[in-house]
Enzyme design. Structure first.
Site, mmCIF file in Angstrom:
data_model
loop_
_atom_site.group_PDB
_atom_site.id
_atom_site.type_symbol
_atom_site.label_atom_id
_atom_site.label_comp_id
_atom_site.label_asym_id
_atom_site.label_seq_id
_atom_site.Cartn_x
_atom_site.Cartn_y
_atom_site.Cartn_z
ATOM 1 N N TYR A 102 15.886 -37.662 5.509
ATOM 2 C CA TYR A 102 15.204 -37.130 4.327
ATOM 3 C C TYR A 102 14.010 -38.001 3.956
ATOM 4 O O TYR A 102 12.896 -37.503 3.760
ATOM 5 C CB TYR A 102 16.177 -37.052 3.155
ATOM 6 C CG TYR A 102 15.522 -36.639 1.851
ATOM 7 C CD1 TYR A 102 14.972 -35.378 1.706
ATOM 8 C CD2 TYR A 102 15.468 -37.515 0.768
ATOM 9 C CE1 TYR A 102 14.368 -34.986 0.520
ATOM 10 C CE2 TYR A 102 14.868 -37.140 -0.424
ATOM 11 C CZ TYR A 102 14.326 -35.875 -0.543
ATOM 12 O OH TYR A 102 13.713 -35.501 -1.727
ATOM 13 N N PRO A 280 32.272 -18.130 -59.342
ATOM 14 C CA PRO A 280 31.666 -18.024 -60.682
ATOM 15 C C PRO A 280 32.456 -18.782 -61.744
ATOM 16 O O PRO A 280 33.688 -18.732 -61.787
ATOM 17 C CB PRO A 280 31.699 -16.513 -60.955
ATOM 18 C CG PRO A 280 31.659 -15.888 -59.594
ATOM 19 C CD PRO A 280 32.466 -16.803 -58.720
#
Length: 368
Positions: A102, A280
């Site tokens: 390679y 609430p």
């Protein structure tokens, strides 16, 4: 400007194409599915060549030389036949100085280009990239990081032989930035070598530990240290390997008759973010801190935030609403609360400057 990219469908090629197109460059993409006739046409009038095509895991050793040297000869020959003096940038490898098939094939490809540069009066830029990582890389092919990110993300066992081994990693975005600099005539050159100026020397053990840590952060809620360039890039790479059905993850919510509280994200040095939902008429808080600080941002509903210095009687009030986004800072030494004054649930994004520590909560109850 017309940019010929060989290996356009590879790891680096995909990232380069994706970055060049929004910048207005005309892309001449060449890859394995193209023919020699295609390459003849593409080399006729390109203005710059980014040569990324190559072989690194062939079935036969001879394929190294065919893919890395012979193909480069063909590319140069076609450019010369068109009298095209376009500069050529090649993605070589640090193995070009090694005595293996390679490395030698990459070295031969470099030599072919250098001769072409002299014979054709063309600029040649040779980059020896090492251990690239990032999105669109392939596990068991491009880099150990791609393999480990893929395996950890998919629950596959990871083996490491030498945790102490040091590696020089380069992030794909830094590679692309450098290639674009080279295309525009301002490459980075150090000691007569073309280089990517940003790289990371990290041990294999530390790299794997970080990747494995990313998977566990979904439970701990702690995000990586993004001031660290390598950790930031590695985390982005890891996320790109998540299974397509695993992009989301659940959070643990604490519910009671007042609403809910859910931790979202934590950081060692940037605190944590949580989502608070109040029903609430509900009041939450009524406590103070010595050093801990917070930021409240109501994104839905209507509310009232009250403050009082613990040594005073004056009450300070801030009206908050999801229709008018406004951040309210919570100073230390002030007992405070938040009251849902609307008819619907109130959603508040809360940031605190430090993750909650049960051994040192720095929270003291006192009604405003």
């Amino acid at each position: 400007m017309k940019i010929l990219i060989t290996g356009a469908n590879g790891f680096v090629g995909k990232n380069l194409v994706a970055s060049l197109q929004p910048l207005g460059y005309e892309i001449y993409a060449y890859d394995r599915q193209n023919t020699l006739e295609d390459l003849k046409s593409l080399t006729r009038d390109c203005d710059f060549v980014v040569h990324l095509a190559g072989i690194n895991r062939p079935k036969h050793p001879s394929d190294f030389f065919e893919g890395n040297a012979t193909f480069t000869e063909t590319l140069c020959s076609l450019l010369k036949s068109h009298n095209n003096k376009a500069p050529i940038l090649i993605s070589s490898s640090i193995q070009a100085d090694l005595d293996n098939d390679y490395g030698q094939s990459k070295k031969m490809g470099e030599a072919v280009l250098l001769r072409h540069g002299i014979d054709n009066d063309s600029d040649v830029l040779i980059y020896r990239f090492s251990n690239l990582f990032g999105k669109w890389s392939r596990p068991n092919y491009n880099t150990v990081i791609a393999t480990w990110c893929n395996n950890v993300a998919h629950g596959i066992d990871v083996h490491i032989d030498d945790p102490q081994k040091m590696m020089n990693f380069i992030y794909i975005d830094d590679v692309i930035t450098e290639i674009i600099r080279a295309i525009n005539g301002t490459p980075t050159r150090i000691n007569d070598e073309y280089v990517v100026p940003i790289s990371y020397n990290v041990s294999l053990g530390q790299t794997l530990e970080l990747i494995q840590g990313f998977k566990h952060q979904r439970e701990s809620l702690f995000v990586p240290n993004f001031k660290n360039g390598f950790e930031r890039a590695l985390y982005s790479t890891y996320l790109s390997f998540l299974p397509k059905d695993a992009f989301s993850y659940p959070l643990v919510s604490h519910h009671d008759d007042r609403g809910s509280f859910t931790e979202f994200v934590k950081s060692e040095d940037r605190g944590q973010v949580s989502i608070n939902i109040s029903k609430p008429g509900i009041t939450k808080g009524n406590h103070w801190h010595n050093t801990k600080t917070e930021k409240f941002l109501v994104v839905q509903g209507e509310g009232l935030i009250q403050f009082r210095d613990v040594f005073e009687t004056e009450i300070i009030e801030y009206v908050v609403s999801g229709t008018q986004l406004e951040v309210v800072d919570i100073p230390p030494g002030y007992t405070h609360n938040i009251i849902n004054t609307g008819d619907d649930d109130m959603v508040t994004v809360m940031w605190v400057n430090e993750p909650f520590d049960p051994n040192n909560p720095d929270t003291f109850s006192e009604v405003v």
